[in-house]
Motif scaffolding. Structure first.
Motif, PDB file in Angstrom:
ATOM      1  N   UNK A 139      53.202  32.010  37.144  1.00 53.02           N
ATOM      2  CA  UNK A 139      54.201  31.240  36.390  1.00 53.02           C
ATOM      3  C   UNK A 139      53.666  29.883  35.955  1.00 53.02           C
ATOM      4  N   UNK A 140      52.562  29.442  36.567  1.00 55.85           N
ATOM      5  CA  UNK A 140      51.994  28.132  36.221  1.00 55.85           C
ATOM      6  C   UNK A 140      50.774  28.253  35.325  1.00 55.85           C
ATOM      7  N   UNK A 141      49.919  29.229  35.635  1.00 56.29           N
ATOM      8  CA  UNK A 141      48.686  29.371  34.867  1.00 56.29           C
ATOM      9  C   UNK A 141      48.209  30.816  34.957  1.00 56.29           C
ATOM     10  N   UNK A 142      48.168  31.478  33.821  1.00 59.30           N
ATOM     11  CA  UNK A 142      47.691  32.857  33.792  1.00 59.30           C
ATOM     12  C   UNK A 142      46.219  32.916  34.165  1.00 59.30           C
ATOM     13  N   UNK A 143      45.452  31.926  33.722  1.00 59.44           N
ATOM     14  CA  UNK A 143      44.014  31.914  34.031  1.00 59.44           C
ATOM     15  C   UNK A 143      43.763  31.770  35.526  1.00 59.44           C
ATOM     16  N   UNK A 144      44.547  30.933  36.193  1.00 56.08           N
ATOM     17  CA  UNK A 144      44.372  30.777  37.636  1.00 56.08           C
ATOM     18  C   UNK A 144      44.760  32.050  38.379  1.00 56.08           C
ATOM     19  N   UNK A 145      45.824  32.692  37.952  1.00 53.65           N
ATOM     20  CA  UNK A 145      46.213  33.963  38.570  1.00 53.65           C
ATOM     21  C   UNK A 145      45.141  35.023  38.340  1.00 53.65           C
ATOM     22  N   UNK A 146      44.575  35.027  37.147  1.00 60.66           N
ATOM     23  CA  UNK A 146      43.500  35.982  36.849  1.00 60.66           C
ATOM     24  C   UNK A 146      42.290  35.715  37.734  1.00 60.66           C
ATOM     25  N   UNK A 147      41.977  34.464  37.980  1.00 63.51           N
ATOM     26  CA  UNK A 147      40.834  34.129  38.841  1.00 63.51           C
ATOM     27  C   UNK A 147      41.051  34.626  40.268  1.00 63.51           C
ATOM     28  N   UNK A 148      42.289  34.584  40.736  1.00 58.81           N
ATOM     29  CA  UNK A 148      42.588  35.094  42.081  1.00 58.81           C
ATOM     30  C   UNK A 148      42.368  36.601  42.130  1.00 58.81           C
ATOM     31  N   UNK A 149      42.869  37.321  41.131  1.00 56.80           N
ATOM     32  CA  UNK A 149      42.642  38.765  41.078  1.00 56.80           C
ATOM     33  C   UNK A 149      41.144  39.079  41.028  1.00 56.80           C
ATOM     34  N   UNK A 150      40.430  38.339  40.228  1.00 59.75           N
ATOM     35  CA  UNK A 150      38.990  38.584  40.074  1.00 59.75           C
ATOM     36  C   UNK A 150      38.257  38.353  41.388  1.00 59.75           C
ATOM     37  N   UNK A 151      38.599  37.269  42.073  1.00 61.52           N
ATOM     38  CA  UNK A 151      37.954  36.974  43.350  1.00 61.52           C
ATOM     39  C   UNK A 151      38.266  38.049  44.383  1.00 61.52           C
ATOM     40  N   UNK A 152      39.506  38.500  44.401  1.00 60.37           N
ATOM     41  CA  UNK A 152      39.900  39.508  45.393  1.00 60.37           C
ATOM     42  C   UNK A 152      39.223  40.843  45.121  1.00 60.37           C
ATOM     43  N   UNK A 153      39.248  41.286  43.866  1.00 54.25           N
ATOM     44  CA  UNK A 153      38.780  42.633  43.549  1.00 54.25           C
ATOM     45  C   UNK A 153      37.262  42.747  43.488  1.00 54.25           C
TER      46      UNK A 153
END
Length: 747
Positions: free
Chosen positions: A448-462
C-alpha cells in the motif's frame, strides 16, 4: 594516537567477543546471553502507566554500505595448487542436496581444518549465497581474507555481508574493527570514514532492541577522538531509542555531563539558550537576596561588586540541572516505550537465523509483536490527527515548545513514521526467514506504500531464502499480474517450474495467466505440452487432458477437439473414471437429438472398462436418465432400462436400490438396519403420499459438474439424490417403478 587506537580496538573486540566460535550457528550459551533480553529491572515494574509515550527515533531510512564498488573475489584467484583430497566429495554432497545444512557445515569445517585458501573461498561463497543470514560465517570469511593479507577483499566480504543482513550488530562491530585495524588514522579522511560507517550502522541497526553495544561503541569512539559534543549528540539520540539497556545510556549521559564543562558537551545553540535562561534566573535570585541584605546592611556600607560576564561554578551547575530536566522527560518517555515492548522481546527466544524449525509459540510471539507494533502506528497516527483538529490541544502543546531541546514538528514526524514496524519486520525475517507467512505479510504491508518495495521483498524471499517454496512464488506472480507486469509474472512462474518441474499447480497457473491475458492459444499450448510430457504418468496425463478438454469445449467452442483429447487419454488410462465422466458430460451437454447415440456409446465404453461396480451402475443410470429425458421412442427407453436391470443383476444389486438410486456402498451395513431403514422410508412415503397423484413441484435438477468424482457424488451430477426424493421415485406412486408391471404402473 596509535595507543588510543589500540585501546579502542581492544574495547570493540571485547564488545563482540561472544561471536567467536559461532560459525556453526549453534544455540550456545554465549549467544543466548547476548541476544535474549534479561529480566526487567525492579524500577521498570514500578513505573506508572502515565509515563509512556512514543519515543523519537533516528530519521534516516534503513540502509547499508553502497556495494557498487565491491565484488566478491573470484574463486580462481590465488590458487594454491590442487584442492584437498575430500573437497570434491563434500562439495558434491552439498550441491546435490543444497537444502541439507549439515552437508554445508561439514564442507566448511573440512576447509577450515585444511587451511586451504581456494577451497575455503569456494565453499564460503557457495554457502553464503544460499544462507546469507549466517553472520558468523561472514565474519569467518572476512577474517580468512585478512589473515591472508587481502585487506581490500576482507572489506568487500564484510560489506556484502552487511548488505545481506544490515541488522546484524555483531557484523557492524566486526566491520568497524576491521577498518580500525587497517586504516591509517593519522590521515584526515580516516576519522571521517569511520564516523560515516558508524552513522550507517546506527541508521541500519540502531533501532534494534539489542543495539546497545553499537551505540556505546560509537560514543566511546567519539570520546577517544576528543569530540565531546559529538558524543553528547549520539547519547541524545540513543536516549530516544527503546533498547534493552536503555537506563545505562542515561547514566552514561549524566557521567559525561558531570565530567566536562557544559560548554564542551552541549551544542552552541542549546548552551547559549540555557546560559541565558540560567543567568536571568540567577539575577532574579540575587536581586531578591540583595533586597533582603540591604535591609540588614549597616548604613554607608556598599554592596560588593560582581564581575559581569563571569560564568561561575554555580551557573554551570544550574545549566547541568536544566540539561538533566530536559533529558529526564525524554528518558521517562523512552522508559515507557521499553516497558510496552519488554514482554514481547522477552518472548522471543531465538532472534537469529537457524535452519531448525521454530515452535508454534515462537511464531505466535512474532505475529503478536507485529500486530501490536502496527496497531501502535495506527493509534499514534490517529491521535496525531485528532490533536491537529483540536485548537485547545494545539495551544497547550505550543506552550511547551520552549521547554523541549528538539524541534517538536520534527519529533512528531518521526514518531508517526513506520520505521519501527519495518525494523521489526526485518528482525522477524531473520529469525523466521524460512516461513512464507512472514514474507507475504511484509510484502502486503509494504504494497500500500510502495509497489517497488513490496516487489523487492518478494524477490529477496523467492530468489534467496525460499527458492523451493511454491506458494510464495505464486503469490509473487499474482502480485505482478495485479499490478500489470505480465512479463514479470510469466518469468516468476517459469522460473518456479524450472526449479520444481512437474508441479501441476504451476502449469495450471501459467495457463490461467495466459488465458486472462487473452492469449488463449498460448494457454492451450501450455496444456498440450503438459499432456504430451505426462504420457508416462497416466494419472497426471488424465488430469491435464481433462483440463485441456474443458478449455477447448468451454472457451474454444470446439467440442470435436475436446472429444478427441478425452478419447486419446482413455486409450492410455481406460480405467480412469474421471475421463469417462467428462466425456459423457461433453456428449450430454450437446444437442440431445444429435448426441443420443454418442451418449449411449460413452455409457457402453464405461461399462466395458475396468471400473468399479458402483461406478458402472452410476454410468448406466445416467444413460437411462438421458434416454428418459430426451428419447423420442418408448422402445429405446425400455431397451436402455432392460440393459440397466441386467447390469444390476450381474453386479449383485437389487432393483429397489437401482430404481431409488441408493448408494451401493451401504451394502456392507447390517442387513437388519437396512431393512429397518427401508421399512421406515416406505412407511414415511405411504404416510405422506396420498393415493391420488401427488403434487410434484416443477423444478430442475442442478447441472452436473464436469470432472466431478463419481465416488463423491450420489449419482452423476447430483441426479441420483434428486431422483431419490419420494415424489420423483416411481413418478410419485406408492409402488416403485417395476419393469415387470410394464413401463407405466397401473392406476
Amino acid at each position: 594516537m596509535n595507543d588510543v587506537i589500540d585501546t579502542f580496538s581492544i574495547m570493540a573486540a571485547e564488545g563482540c567477543g561472544e561471536m567467536s566460535g559461532n560459525g556453526e550457528l549453534e544455540e550456545s550459551s554465549d549467544m543466548e546471553a547476548s541476544e535474549v533480553p534479561a529480566s526487567p529491572p525492579t524500577e521498570l515494574a514500578e513505573m506508572s502507566e502515565e509515563n509512556g509515550s512514543l519515543a523519537v527515533v533516528p530519521e534516516a531510512p534503513v540502509v547499508g554500505p553502497d556495494p557498487a564498488t565491491f565484488s566478491m573475489p573470484p574463486a580462481s584467484e590465488d590458487e594454491e595448487g590442487e584442492l584437498p583430497a575430500d573437497f570434491e566429495r563434500l562439495w558434491n554432497s552439498a550441491h546435490d542436496n543444497p537444502q541439507d545444512f549439515t552437508s554445508w557445515t561439514d564442507l566448511l569445517q573440512y576447509c577450515e581444518q585444511e587451511s586451504h585458501m581456494t577451497a575455503s573461498r569456494r565453499a564460503l561463497e557457495a554457502f553464503l549465497t544460499r544462507y546469507p543470514l549466517c553472520y558468523g560465517y561472514w565474519k569467518k570469511f572476512t577474517d580468512l581474507e585478512r589473515r591472508a593479507g587481502y585487506n581490500n577483499k576482507a572489506e568487500e566480504v564484510c560489506v556484502q555481508g552487511l548488505q545481506a543482513i544490515p541488522l546484524s550488530v555483531d557484523l557492524w562491530i566486526h566491520y568497524i574493527n576491521l577498518l580500525l585495524g587497517t586504516l591509517d588514522m593519522n590521515l584526515p579522511e580516516s576519522p571521517t570514514r569511520i564516523r560515516s560507517v558508524f552513522e550507517d550502522a546506527v541508521v541500519a541497526a540502531g533501532l534494534d532492541f539489542h543495539s546497545d553495544r553499537l551505540w556505546d561503541l560509537y560514543v566511546e569512539w567519539e570520546k577517544e577522538q576528543g569530540n565531546m559534543k559529538n558524543a553528547s549528540a549520539v547519547l541524545d539520540r540513543v536516549l530516544k531509542v527503546p533498547t534493552q539497556l536503555y537506563n545505562t545510556h542515561y547514566e552514561k549521559f549524566k557521567d559525561h555531563l558531570n565530567s566536562h564543562e557544559p560548554k564542551e558537551v552541549l551544542s552552541p545553540e542549546e548552551y547559549e539558550e540555557l546560559r541565558t535562561l540560567c543567568r536571568q534566573s540567577q539575577k532574579a535570585e540575587r536581586a531578591e537576596l540583595a533586597q533582603e541584605e540591604e535591609a540588614e546592611r549597616p548604613p554607608g556600607e556598599e554592596e560588593p561588586a560582581t564581575p559581569e560576564g563571569t560564568d561561575t561554578e554555580e551557573l554551570m551547575q544550574k545549566i547541568r540541572e536544566q540539561v538533566l530536566v530536559r533529558r529526564d522527560k525524554v528518558y521517562q518517555d523512552n522508559e515507557g516505550e521499553v516497558r510496552k515492548r519488554w514482554h514481547f522481546e522477552d518472548a522471543i527466544k531465538r532472534p537469529y537465523f537457524h535452519v531448525k524449525p521454530l515452535d508454534r509459540l515462537q511464531l505466535r510471539a512474532w505475529h503478536s509483536y507485529l500486530d501490536w507494533e502496527i496497531a501502535q502506528l495506527h493509534k499514534d497516527t490517529k491521535d496525531s490527527q485528532d490533536s491537529q483538529q483540536d485548537p485547545n490541544q494545539e495551544a497547550i502543546e505550543g506552550s511547551e515548545v520552549a521547554a523541549q531541546p528538539q524541534d517538536q514538528s520534527e519529533d512528531a514526524a518521526v514518531a508517526h513514521d513506520d520505521r519501527r514496524v519495518r525494523i521489526l519486520f526485518e528482525r522477524c525475517l531473520i529469525a523466521c526467514a524460512l516461513y512464507e507467512e512472514f514474507w507475504i505479510r511484509y510484502a502486503q504491508y509494504l504494497e500500500s506504500q510502495s509497489v517497488d518495495e513490496a516487489r523487492a521483498v518478494f524477490k529477496r524471499a523467492c530468489e534467496i531464502h525460499l527458492a523451493y517454496k511454491p506458494n510464495i512464488h505464486m503469490q509473487w506472480a499474482t502480485f505482478e499480474e495485479r499490478h500489470g507486469d505480465l512479463t514479470e509474472a510469466r518469468r516468476v512462474l517459469q522460473a518456479l517450474e524450472k526449479t520444481l518441474p512437474g508441479l501441476a499447480v504451476v502449469r495450471l497457473r501459467r495457463a490461467a495467466l495466459e488465458r486472462r491475458a487473452g492469449q488463449l492459444d498460448q494457454s492451450e499450448a501450455l496444456l498440450q505440452e503438459a499432456v504430451a510430457e505426462s504420457k508416462e504418468k497416466p494419472t497426471l496425463h488424465a488430469f491435464y487432458s481433462i483440463k485441456l478438454a474443458r478449455l477447448l469445449l468451454k472457451l474454444g467452442r470446439d467440442p470435436s477437439r475436446a472429444r478427441r483429447v478425452l478419447q486419446e487419454a482413455l486409450e492410455i488410462s481406460p480405467d480412469n473414471d474421471k475421463l469417462h465422466l467428462n466425456l459423457l458430460e461433453l456428449e450430454v451437454s450437446g444437442d440431445p437429438w444429435a448426441s443420443a447415440e454418442a451418449v449411449q456409446e460413452c455409457v457402453t465404453r464405461a461399462l466395458a472398462a475396468p471400473l468399479a461396480p458402483h461406478t458402472k451402475i452410476l454410468f448406466s443410470q445416467r444413460g437411462l436418465q438421458f434416454a428418459e429425458d430426451y428419447s423420442n421412442s418408448i422402445q429405446s427407453v425400455l431397451s436402455v432400462y432392460e440393459e440397466h436391470q441386467k447390469l444390476l443383476k450381474e453386479l449383485g444389486g437389487t432393483k429397489r436400490e437401482a430404481e431409488n438410486g441408493d448408494d451401493l456402498s451401504f451394502r456392507d451395513e447390517d442387513p437388519e438396519k437396512m431393512s429397518k431403514s427401508e421399512d421406515g422410508s416406505a412407511v414415511a412415503v405411504s404416510a405422506s403420499v396420498p393415493p391420488t397423484m401427488p403434487h410434484v413441484p416443477i423444478t430442475t435438477p442442478p447441472p452436473p459438474v464436469m470432472g466431478a468424482d463419481a465416488n463423491a457424488q450420489a449419482g452423476y451430477g447430483g441426479y441420483s439424490n434428486w431422483y431419490q426424493q419420494p415424489q420423483y421415485a416411481g413418478y410419485g406412486y406408492q409402488n416403485t417403478w417395476n419393469y415387470n408391471q410394464g413401463y407405466y404402473p397401473p392406476s
